[in-house]
Design a protein around this motif. Structure first.
Motif, PDB file in Angstrom:
ATOM      1  N   ALA A 195       0.854  -1.190   0.000  1.00 47.21           N
ATOM      2  CA  ALA A 195       0.000   0.000   0.000  1.00 47.21           C
ATOM      3  C   ALA A 195       0.889   1.239   0.000  1.00 47.21           C
ATOM      4  CB  ALA A 195      -0.907  -0.011   1.220  1.00 47.21           C
ATOM      5  N   HIS A 196       0.732   2.093  -1.019  1.00 47.94           N
ATOM      6  CA  HIS A 196       1.566   3.278  -1.205  1.00 47.94           C
ATOM      7  C   HIS A 196       1.109   4.408  -0.283  1.00 47.94           C
ATOM      8  CE1 HIS A 196       2.714   6.821  -3.957  1.00 47.94           C
ATOM      9  NE2 HIS A 196       3.849   6.328  -3.486  1.00 47.94           N
ATOM     10  N   ARG A 197       1.930   4.752   0.687  1.00 42.41           N
ATOM     11  CA  ARG A 197       1.594   5.737   1.749  1.00 42.41           C
ATOM     12  C   ARG A 197       0.436   5.244   2.612  1.00 42.41           C
ATOM     13  NH1 ARG A 197       1.534  10.938  -2.364  1.00 42.41           N
ATOM     14  NH2 ARG A 197       3.363  10.292  -3.544  1.00 42.41           N
ATOM     15  N   SER A 201       3.246  -1.804   3.928  1.00 37.51           N
ATOM     16  CA  SER A 201       2.673  -0.464   3.893  1.00 37.51           C
ATOM     17  C   SER A 201       3.839   0.516   3.806  1.00 37.51           C
ATOM     18  CB  SER A 201       1.834  -0.223   5.145  1.00 37.51           C
ATOM     19  OG  SER A 201       1.110   0.976   5.015  1.00 37.51           O
ATOM     20  N   GLU A 202       3.830   1.328   2.748  1.00 40.05           N
ATOM     21  CA  GLU A 202       4.951   2.227   2.486  1.00 40.05           C
ATOM     22  C   GLU A 202       4.705   3.579   3.136  1.00 40.05           C
ATOM     23  OE1 GLU A 202       6.983   5.260  -0.244  1.00 40.05           O
ATOM     24  OE2 GLU A 202       4.872   5.051   0.279  1.00 40.05           O
ATOM     25  N   PHE A 203       5.786   4.265   3.538  1.00 34.29           N
ATOM     26  CA  PHE A 203       5.677   5.623   4.114  1.00 34.29           C
ATOM     27  C   PHE A 203       7.001   6.354   3.912  1.00 34.29           C
ATOM     28  CE2 PHE A 203       8.133   4.599   7.937  1.00 34.29           C
ATOM     29  CZ  PHE A 203       8.038   3.215   7.941  1.00 34.29           C
ATOM     30  N   ASP A 204       6.959   7.691   4.010  1.00 39.76           N
ATOM     31  CA  ASP A 204       8.110   8.537   3.685  1.00 39.76           C
ATOM     32  C   ASP A 204       8.612   9.262   4.934  1.00 39.76           C
ATOM     33  OD1 ASP A 204       7.661   8.358   0.634  1.00 39.76           O
ATOM     34  OD2 ASP A 204       5.724   9.045   1.391  1.00 39.76           O
ATOM     35  N   VAL A 205       9.935   9.395   5.035  1.00 40.38           N
ATOM     36  CA  VAL A 205      10.497   9.976   6.261  1.00 40.38           C
ATOM     37  C   VAL A 205      11.451  11.145   5.954  1.00 40.38           C
ATOM     38  CG1 VAL A 205      11.793   9.484   8.385  1.00 40.38           C
ATOM     39  CG2 VAL A 205      10.298   7.735   7.407  1.00 40.38           C
ATOM     40  N   SER A 253       5.983  11.949   6.342  1.00 39.56           N
ATOM     41  CA  SER A 253       5.224  12.851   5.453  1.00 39.56           C
ATOM     42  C   SER A 253       5.748  12.631   4.039  1.00 39.56           C
ATOM     43  CB  SER A 253       5.473  14.305   5.862  1.00 39.56           C
ATOM     44  OG  SER A 253       5.075  15.192   4.834  1.00 39.56           O
ATOM     45  N   HIS A 254       4.890  12.785   3.045  1.00 41.85           N
ATOM     46  CA  HIS A 254       5.414  12.659   1.685  1.00 41.85           C
ATOM     47  C   HIS A 254       6.186  13.906   1.275  1.00 41.85           C
ATOM     48  CE1 HIS A 254       5.490  12.921  -2.700  1.00 41.85           C
ATOM     49  NE2 HIS A 254       5.906  11.684  -2.558  1.00 41.85           N
ATOM     50  N   ASP A 255       5.576  15.059   1.438  1.00 38.47           N
ATOM     51  CA  ASP A 255       6.192  16.290   0.946  1.00 38.47           C
ATOM     52  C   ASP A 255       7.161  16.883   1.964  1.00 38.47           C
ATOM     53  OD1 ASP A 255       4.693  16.038  -1.365  1.00 38.47           O
ATOM     54  OD2 ASP A 255       3.013  17.173  -0.519  1.00 38.47           O
ATOM     55  N   LEU A 292       9.989   1.588   4.591  1.00 39.84           N
ATOM     56  CA  LEU A 292      10.442   2.915   5.017  1.00 39.84           C
ATOM     57  C   LEU A 292      11.201   3.615   3.890  1.00 39.84           C
ATOM     58  CD1 LEU A 292      12.341   3.483   8.417  1.00 39.84           C
ATOM     59  CD2 LEU A 292      12.544   4.975   6.438  1.00 39.84           C
ATOM     60  N   GLU A 293      10.601   4.660   3.327  1.00 43.94           N
ATOM     61  CA  GLU A 293      11.303   5.429   2.296  1.00 43.94           C
ATOM     62  C   GLU A 293      12.052   6.588   2.931  1.00 43.94           C
ATOM     63  OE1 GLU A 293       9.185   6.862  -1.183  1.00 43.94           O
ATOM     64  OE2 GLU A 293      10.900   8.147  -1.700  1.00 43.94           O
ATOM     65  N   ILE A 294      13.365   6.614   2.738  1.00 52.80           N
ATOM     66  CA  ILE A 294      14.196   7.716   3.232  1.00 52.80           C
ATOM     67  C   ILE A 294      14.242   8.769   2.133  1.00 52.80           C
ATOM     68  CG2 ILE A 294      16.474   8.378   4.064  1.00 52.80           C
ATOM     69  CD1 ILE A 294      16.858   5.474   5.014  1.00 52.80           C
ATOM     70  N   LYS A 295      13.638   9.923   2.408  1.00 47.70           N
ATOM     71  CA  LYS A 295      13.530  10.976   1.399  1.00 47.70           C
ATOM     72  C   LYS A 295      14.846  11.738   1.277  1.00 47.70           C
ATOM     73  CE  LYS A 295       9.390  11.053  -0.333  1.00 47.70           C
ATOM     74  NZ  LYS A 295       9.242  10.853  -1.777  1.00 47.70           N
ATOM     75  N   PRO A 296      15.366  11.899   0.060  1.00 43.95           N
ATOM     76  CA  PRO A 296      16.563  12.736  -0.106  1.00 43.95           C
ATOM     77  C   PRO A 296      16.270  14.152   0.397  1.00 43.95           C
ATOM     78  CG  PRO A 296      16.075  11.501  -2.120  1.00 43.95           C
ATOM     79  CD  PRO A 296      14.900  11.313  -1.201  1.00 43.95           C
TER      80      PRO A 296
HETATM   81 MG    MG Z   1       7.187   7.114  -1.032  1.00 45.65          MG
END
Ligand code: MG
Length: 260
Positions: free
Chosen positions: A33-35, A62-66, A77-79, A126-130
């Motif tokens: 599941a995306h976000r 379940s995917e999420f952004d950090v 948060s995505h943004d 866990l997506e590590i946001k650049p």
């Molecule tokens: Mg993401």
């Protein structure tokens, strides 16, 4: 007695043959599941509620952004900017004022992992946001993410993804057993393997342009994930090609397809 022993041995042999046929069947594509599961549940993306819905549905992941705040707090948060508050330039005090539309506070990574670890079936992707503040900030965020995963006792539940290849390699340097996939679509399966990454997690158009990467990744035993596939026909295209995972905003639709 002899006859029944022969019968027994024959049935046993039959079971072994059957078992080998069953194991030849490729494993079903798993649903990420995306976000979180937010679209059909009317909860905010990346909220704890979206995670709970993904768990309730029985998603594989379940995917999420950090991101990391100015005072080194980690937030989901995505943004980079949420409700006009730039996460990377704000402090915990400023971010505490942010409320998601469903009334939740902006989740910290710790709160998110603690909620996720109450169960064991749905993995936490866990997506590590650049960072927009440069590579050093991205790598510091990476270090904090791996530390927080350790501290919350969620190492066995978390897989990492990132668009930044240096971030992917840093995760592996900090935790060689971590499962890490790269998002940006510009590395071949051979490069992914050479650097010890678990697999690739590319935009669907990248695979359409580089179809040869699909058998190459399988041959090199790298996992194949694709984002963000919301169309049924496209889901089927990737399922037919034996993708390990599909990341989607429509987990309900994909779950129905893979369970057929
Ligand atoms: Mg993401």
């Amino acid at each position: 007695m002899r006859i029944s022993l022969t019968k027994f041995l024959l049935s046993f042999g039959f079971l072994i043959v059957l078992q080998s046929f069953v194991s030849m069947k490729p494993a079903a594509t798993k649903v990420i599941a995306h976000r979180g599961a937010w679209k059909n549940t009317a909860v905010p993306q990346n909220s704890l509620a979206a995670l709970q819905h993904a768990i309730r549905l029985g998603c594989y992941g379940s995917e999420f952004d950090v991101h990391m705040s100015a005072d080194s707090g980690l937030y989901v948060s995505h943004d980079h900017v949420i409700q006009n508050v730039p996460i990377e330039k704000s402090t915990a005090r400023q971010l505490a004022a942010v409320k998601l539309p469903n009334g939740e506070p902006l989740p910290t990574l710790e709160a998110y992992l603690n909620a996720g670890k109450k169960q064991k079936k749905t993995r936490l992707i866990l997506e590590i946001k650049p960072s927009q503040l440069g590579k050093a900030h991205s790598l510091a965020l990476t270090q904090k993410c791996v530390e927080t995963v350790r501290q919350t006792g969620t190492r066995r539940l978390v897989d990492y993804i990132s668009f930044d290849y240096d971030v992917c390699k840093k995760v592996l340097a900090l935790d060689p057993k971590a499962s890490v996939a790269y998002l940006n679509g510009d590395k071949t399966p051979a490069e992914i393997k050479a650097d010890g990454l678990d697999g690739m997690d590319y935009n669907q158009n990248v695979y359409k342009r580089n179809e040869a990467w699909i058998p190459e990744a399988k041959q090199l035993n790298r996992s194949l994930n694709v984002w963000t596939v919301n169309d049924k026909a496209q889901m089927q295209w990737f399922m037919e090609r034996g993708f390990d995972f599909i990341t989607t905003d429509e987990p309900e639709v994909l779950l129905e397809l893979v369970r057929k």
